[in-house]
Write an enzyme that holds these catalytic residues in place. Sequence first.
Site, PDB file in Angstrom:
ATOM      1  CB  THR A 110      -0.910   0.015   1.241  1.00 29.34           C
ATOM      2  OG1 THR A 110      -0.085  -0.081   2.429  1.00 29.34           O
ATOM      3  CG2 THR A 110      -1.887  -1.156   1.224  1.00 29.34           C
TER       4      THR A 110
ATOM      5  N   GLY B  61       2.422   4.607  -0.850  1.00 27.04           N
ATOM      6  CA  GLY B  61       2.047   5.695  -1.747  1.00 27.04           C
ATOM      7  C   GLY B  61       0.571   6.002  -1.795  1.00 27.04           C
ATOM      8  CB  THR B  62      -2.365   4.710   0.105  1.00 29.31           C
ATOM      9  OG1 THR B  62      -1.921   3.362   0.002  1.00 29.31           O
ATOM     10  CG2 THR B  62      -3.863   4.756  -0.053  1.00 29.31           C
ATOM     11  N   GLY B  63      -1.523   7.686   0.203  1.00 30.01           N
ATOM     12  CA  GLY B  63      -1.914   9.056   0.488  1.00 30.01           C
ATOM     13  C   GLY B  63      -1.511  10.023  -0.608  1.00 30.01           C
ATOM     14  CB  CYS B  64       1.592  10.366  -2.600  1.00 26.68           C
ATOM     15  SG  CYS B  64       2.791  10.406  -1.257  1.00 26.68           S
TER      16      CYS B  64
END
Length: 267
Positions: free
Chosen positions: A210, A212-215
């Site tokens: 997971t 890089g989810t926020g970016c």
Amino acid sequence: MTSRPPLVLTVAGSDSGGGAGVQADLKTMLALGVHGMSVLTAVTAQNSRGVQGVWELPAEAVRAQYRAVVDDIGVQAVKTGMLATAALVETVAELLAGTPGTPVVVDPVGVSKHGDPLLAEAALDSVRSKLLPLATVATPNLDEVAQLTGVRVATEGDMRGAADAVLAYGPRWALIKGGHLPSGEEAVDLLTDGTEELWLRAPRHHNRHTHGTGCTLASAVASGLARGLAVPEAVRRAKEYVTGALAGGFALGEGIGPVDHGWRLRG
């Protein structure tokens, strides 16, 4: 002559492993049909196991990159990510204030997926007082909500209070990301401006890759805003995109792999 795509600028750190940061932002923008541009704030030595080193860029380098892009090419939305220090937060806030009317998505990056700190403690006040008031949408996860506001979210019912605490710092909308909630078969996010409220639900994918989810989510929101979508619709479409990226997250190296930014291009 081919028409020009919408223009989106990411102001964030580099991830040498390619899963998060500017690299994730630009992949997301490409997948969503906008032209991505970048201002680097920091360089990280990073892989699937964590962050091995961070080197912040000088404020004048950040300022020069921003001016080079905005003064010549222009921009229709900006996404901010890792800003690292109070000096960089204040520099970016000053630049954004000089570009009024441009939608701004603030991802208040505090720590990496592996728990490595990416924002100095001294920079939190600058994020609260200078950056969040400029945000069209702020997109904190639950750890970042606690870091910024002191509010800890343990259940879905706590998310309204978290949103109110974030909105108190001045963003027009708060998107509280509930993916870190410990239970449930749905990943639940809450978008609100204090009056309108939108709950976004998607199946929870039990996939450890997971990174890089926020970016990715913040860049997808910025891409939608650059296309002229209203905030709720931009967020709804971004949620759909990141859900597909999470479903396709793949192993890379020995640790946590990235989400699949290109799933829609191959679909």
